[in-house]
Design a protein around this motif. Structure first.
Motif, PDB file in Angstrom:
ATOM      1  N   ARG A 192      29.483   8.919   2.417  1.00  0.00           N
ATOM      2  CA  ARG A 192      28.638   8.504   1.308  1.00  0.00           C
ATOM      3  C   ARG A 192      27.951   7.192   1.668  1.00  0.00           C
ATOM      4  N   GLN A 193      26.766   7.012   1.116  1.00  0.00           N
ATOM      5  CA  GLN A 193      26.046   5.758   1.254  1.00  0.00           C
ATOM      6  C   GLN A 193      25.332   5.466  -0.055  1.00  0.00           C
ATOM      7  N   GLY A 194      24.988   4.207  -0.270  1.00  0.00           N
ATOM      8  CA  GLY A 194      24.201   3.835  -1.432  1.00  0.00           C
ATOM      9  C   GLY A 194      22.768   3.578  -1.015  1.00  0.00           C
ATOM     10  N   GLU A 195      21.841   4.179  -1.707  1.00  0.00           N
ATOM     11  CA  GLU A 195      20.425   3.995  -1.392  1.00  0.00           C
ATOM     12  C   GLU A 195      19.686   3.525  -2.636  1.00  0.00           C
ATOM     13  N   ALA A 196      18.812   2.517  -2.484  1.00  0.00           N
ATOM     14  CA  ALA A 196      18.028   2.017  -3.607  1.00  0.00           C
ATOM     15  C   ALA A 196      17.148   3.127  -4.161  1.00  0.00           C
ATOM     16  N   VAL A 197      17.051   3.204  -5.475  1.00  0.00           N
ATOM     17  CA  VAL A 197      16.371   4.328  -6.107  1.00  0.00           C
ATOM     18  C   VAL A 197      14.871   4.353  -5.814  1.00  0.00           C
ATOM     19  N   ASP A 198      14.324   3.232  -5.354  1.00  0.00           N
ATOM     20  CA  ASP A 198      12.893   3.205  -5.030  1.00  0.00           C
ATOM     21  C   ASP A 198      12.605   3.664  -3.617  1.00  0.00           C
ATOM     22  N   THR A 199      13.653   3.903  -2.834  1.00  0.00           N
ATOM     23  CA  THR A 199      13.496   4.212  -1.418  1.00  0.00           C
ATOM     24  C   THR A 199      13.053   5.648  -1.177  1.00  0.00           C
ATOM     25  N   VAL A 255       0.859  -1.174   0.000  1.00  0.00           N
ATOM     26  CA  VAL A 255       0.000   0.000   0.000  1.00  0.00           C
ATOM     27  C   VAL A 255       0.902   1.232   0.000  1.00  0.00           C
ATOM     28  N   PRO A 256       0.402   2.372  -0.453  1.00  0.00           N
ATOM     29  CA  PRO A 256       1.231   3.579  -0.436  1.00  0.00           C
ATOM     30  C   PRO A 256       1.760   3.868   0.971  1.00  0.00           C
ATOM     31  N   GLY A 257       3.023   4.212   1.062  1.00  0.00           N
ATOM     32  CA  GLY A 257       3.635   4.500   2.350  1.00  0.00           C
ATOM     33  C   GLY A 257       5.116   4.743   2.204  1.00  0.00           C
ATOM     34  N   SER A 258       5.786   4.910   3.326  1.00  0.00           N
ATOM     35  CA  SER A 258       7.206   5.229   3.290  1.00  0.00           C
ATOM     36  C   SER A 258       7.837   4.868   4.627  1.00  0.00           C
ATOM     37  N   LEU A 259       9.161   4.961   4.682  1.00  0.00           N
ATOM     38  CA  LEU A 259       9.912   4.613   5.884  1.00  0.00           C
ATOM     39  C   LEU A 259       9.950   5.777   6.860  1.00  0.00           C
ATOM     40  N   VAL A 260       9.611   5.472   8.109  1.00  0.00           N
ATOM     41  CA  VAL A 260       9.552   6.487   9.162  1.00  0.00           C
ATOM     42  C   VAL A 260      10.402   6.028  10.336  1.00  0.00           C
ATOM     43  N   PHE A 261      11.177   6.947  10.887  1.00  0.00           N
ATOM     44  CA  PHE A 261      11.969   6.665  12.086  1.00  0.00           C
ATOM     45  C   PHE A 261      11.061   6.649  13.311  1.00  0.00           C
ATOM     46  N   ASP A 318      20.409  -4.237  14.205  1.00  0.00           N
ATOM     47  CA  ASP A 318      19.087  -4.488  13.627  1.00  0.00           C
ATOM     48  C   ASP A 318      18.336  -3.177  13.461  1.00  0.00           C
ATOM     49  N   TYR A 319      18.367  -2.621  12.240  1.00  0.00           N
ATOM     50  CA  TYR A 319      17.721  -1.329  11.995  1.00  0.00           C
ATOM     51  C   TYR A 319      16.211  -1.380  12.174  1.00  0.00           C
ATOM     52  N   ARG A 320      15.629  -2.573  12.196  1.00  0.00           N
ATOM     53  CA  ARG A 320      14.183  -2.678  12.368  1.00  0.00           C
ATOM     54  C   ARG A 320      13.742  -2.188  13.746  1.00  0.00           C
ATOM     55  N   ALA A 321      14.702  -1.991  14.641  1.00  0.00           N
ATOM     56  CA  ALA A 321      14.372  -1.477  15.966  1.00  0.00           C
ATOM     57  C   ALA A 321      13.991   0.000  15.919  1.00  0.00           C
ATOM     58  N   TRP A 322      14.313   0.676  14.820  1.00  0.00           N
ATOM     59  CA  TRP A 322      13.956   2.109  14.742  1.00  0.00           C
ATOM     60  C   TRP A 322      13.348   2.530  13.402  1.00  0.00           C
ATOM     61  N   TRP A 323      13.322   1.648  12.421  1.00  0.00           N
ATOM     62  CA  TRP A 323      12.685   1.970  11.147  1.00  0.00           C
ATOM     63  C   TRP A 323      11.396   1.189  10.974  1.00  0.00           C
ATOM     64  N   GLU A 324      10.384   1.846  10.416  1.00  0.00           N
ATOM     65  CA  GLU A 324       9.092   1.204  10.186  1.00  0.00           C
ATOM     66  C   GLU A 324       8.505   1.699   8.863  1.00  0.00           C
ATOM     67  N   TYR A 325       8.002   0.757   8.067  1.00  0.00           N
ATOM     68  CA  TYR A 325       7.255   1.137   6.871  1.00  0.00           C
ATOM     69  C   TYR A 325       5.857   1.529   7.306  1.00  0.00           C
ATOM     70  N   VAL A 326       5.496   2.798   7.094  1.00  0.00           N
ATOM     71  CA  VAL A 326       4.231   3.331   7.601  1.00  0.00           C
ATOM     72  C   VAL A 326       3.285   3.625   6.447  1.00  0.00           C
ATOM     73  N   PRO A 327       2.189   2.874   6.309  1.00  0.00           N
ATOM     74  CA  PRO A 327       1.200   3.205   5.289  1.00  0.00           C
ATOM     75  C   PRO A 327       0.675   4.630   5.479  1.00  0.00           C
ATOM     76  N   GLY A 328       0.576   5.363   4.386  1.00  0.00           N
ATOM     77  CA  GLY A 328       0.079   6.731   4.462  1.00  0.00           C
ATOM     78  C   GLY A 328       1.131   7.781   4.731  1.00  0.00           C
TER      79      GLY A 328
END
Length: 322
Positions: free
Chosen positions: A302-309, A107-113, A124-134
């Motif tokens: 510098r870091q590499g980030e996926a273009v869809d992110t 569903v539409p959404g993005s990564l939120v800290f 484990d970055y999942r401890a602070w990153w979450e994919y948030v719908p909306g």
């Protein structure tokens, strides 16, 4: 006519207005002030921090115009209002591409800290990153949030595709990595930070970064919990604001594997797109970069980030080449 004045006329619709405190020519395009960066040779990269920054080497860039600050919410709103553009985070992900994704995430959404209540495993970055719908550029913390009162903050939740779409509309481009780093250094060749070698000269906070123990303790010495106005901290030697901290910035350069060992995880790497998507270099660090985890609020970082992110701490600015 001076060289700087002549260069101003290579930008369609650009009007030379005045000279900033740093003595740089200032022009405007698509409503965003642009600064003339004279170009030259500089020491790019660093041998002192993370492997992906190595080796330090001499590089050269030609002069170019650069947005004086990251594209703001107000700037991006104008673009959307005139074009009807819909960002990546406002579109549902394609199930054919994200085959392993749970249906609830398609569903539409993005990564939120999300700041955890106490210390967590930094592996484990999942401890602070979450994919948030909306979550999207107009709702940076989720569907119940807004950007009211944040017109002068950098736009976030924009993918590389979104940044390129804005740049094309404005008659600009994304900078390549060497242009970005040259500009960020502000004439201080080889310095650790954009303002010199001391992280806080005379105790002065120079950028919006994380103070305290990431990701659970933010002391807010700089006065901000999240993003900040793009001119909240001093400009560098070229008169450019906010190249360091606040938000990472997309570049046009593909991210290549580390030249000297594996890339250490950072606050930026919150996606697992893996080989499905190309990666682009992001630069500058963000308000989530901390000495205990991601000391990347430096020009060489510098870091590499996926273009869809898209996420709550990645934005962009544009250039026009002379």
């Amino acid at each position: 006519m001076s060289t700087q004045q002549a260069s101003a006329h290579t930008i369609e619709e650009a009007v030379l207005q005045d000279r900033g405190a740093a003595g740089c020519a200032i022009a405007q395009r698509a409503g965003v002030p642009m600064i003339w960066v004279p170009g030259g040779s500089f020491l790019m990269g660093s041998n002192d921090f993370y492997p992906e920054e190595r080796p330090a080497r001499r590089e050269s860039v030609r002069g170019f115009w650069m947005d004086s600050h990251p594209v703001t919410n107000a700037d991006f709103r104008l673009f959307v209002s005139l074009t009807g553009y819909v960002t990546t985070s406002e579109r549902p992900p394609d199930a054919a591409i994200y085959r392993e994704a749970h249906p609830s995430l398609l569903v539409p959404g993005s990564l939120v800290f999300r700041k955890p209540p106490g210390p967590v495993d930094l592996r484990d970055y999942r401890a602070w990153w979450e994919y948030v719908p909306g979550a999207d550029w107009q709702h940076p913390e989720g569907p119940n949030s807004s950007i009211d009162g944040r017109d002068d903050h950098p736009v976030v939740h924009v993918s590389c595709e979104d940044a390129c779409a804005y740049a094309a509309w404005a008659g600009k481009e994304l900078p390549i990595e060497s242009e970005w780093e040259f500009a960020a250094r502000g004439g201080l060749d080889g310095a650790t930070y954009a303002w010199g070698d001391a992280p806080t000269p005379e105790g002065r906070t120079m950028a919006n970064t994380w103070q305290g123990r990431f990701p659970w303790q933010n002391l807010k010495v700089d006065g901000y919990e999240g993003t900040s106005p793009v001119d909240a901290f001093p400009a560098n030697g070229y008169g450019l604001y906010d190249l360091i901290g606040n938000v990472w910035e997309w570049t046009a350069s593909p991210f290549t594997p580390a030249r000297a060992g594996p890339v250490k995880k950072s606050c930026c790497v919150a996606s697992e797109s893996g080989g499905h998507f190309a990666r682009r270099v992001v630069k500058g660090g963000s308000h989530l970069c901390a000495p205990n985890y991601c000391l990347r609020y430096r020009p060489a970082a510098r870091q590499g980030e996926a273009v869809d992110t898209s996420s709550c701490h990645i934005g962009f600015r544009c250039v026009v080449r002379a």
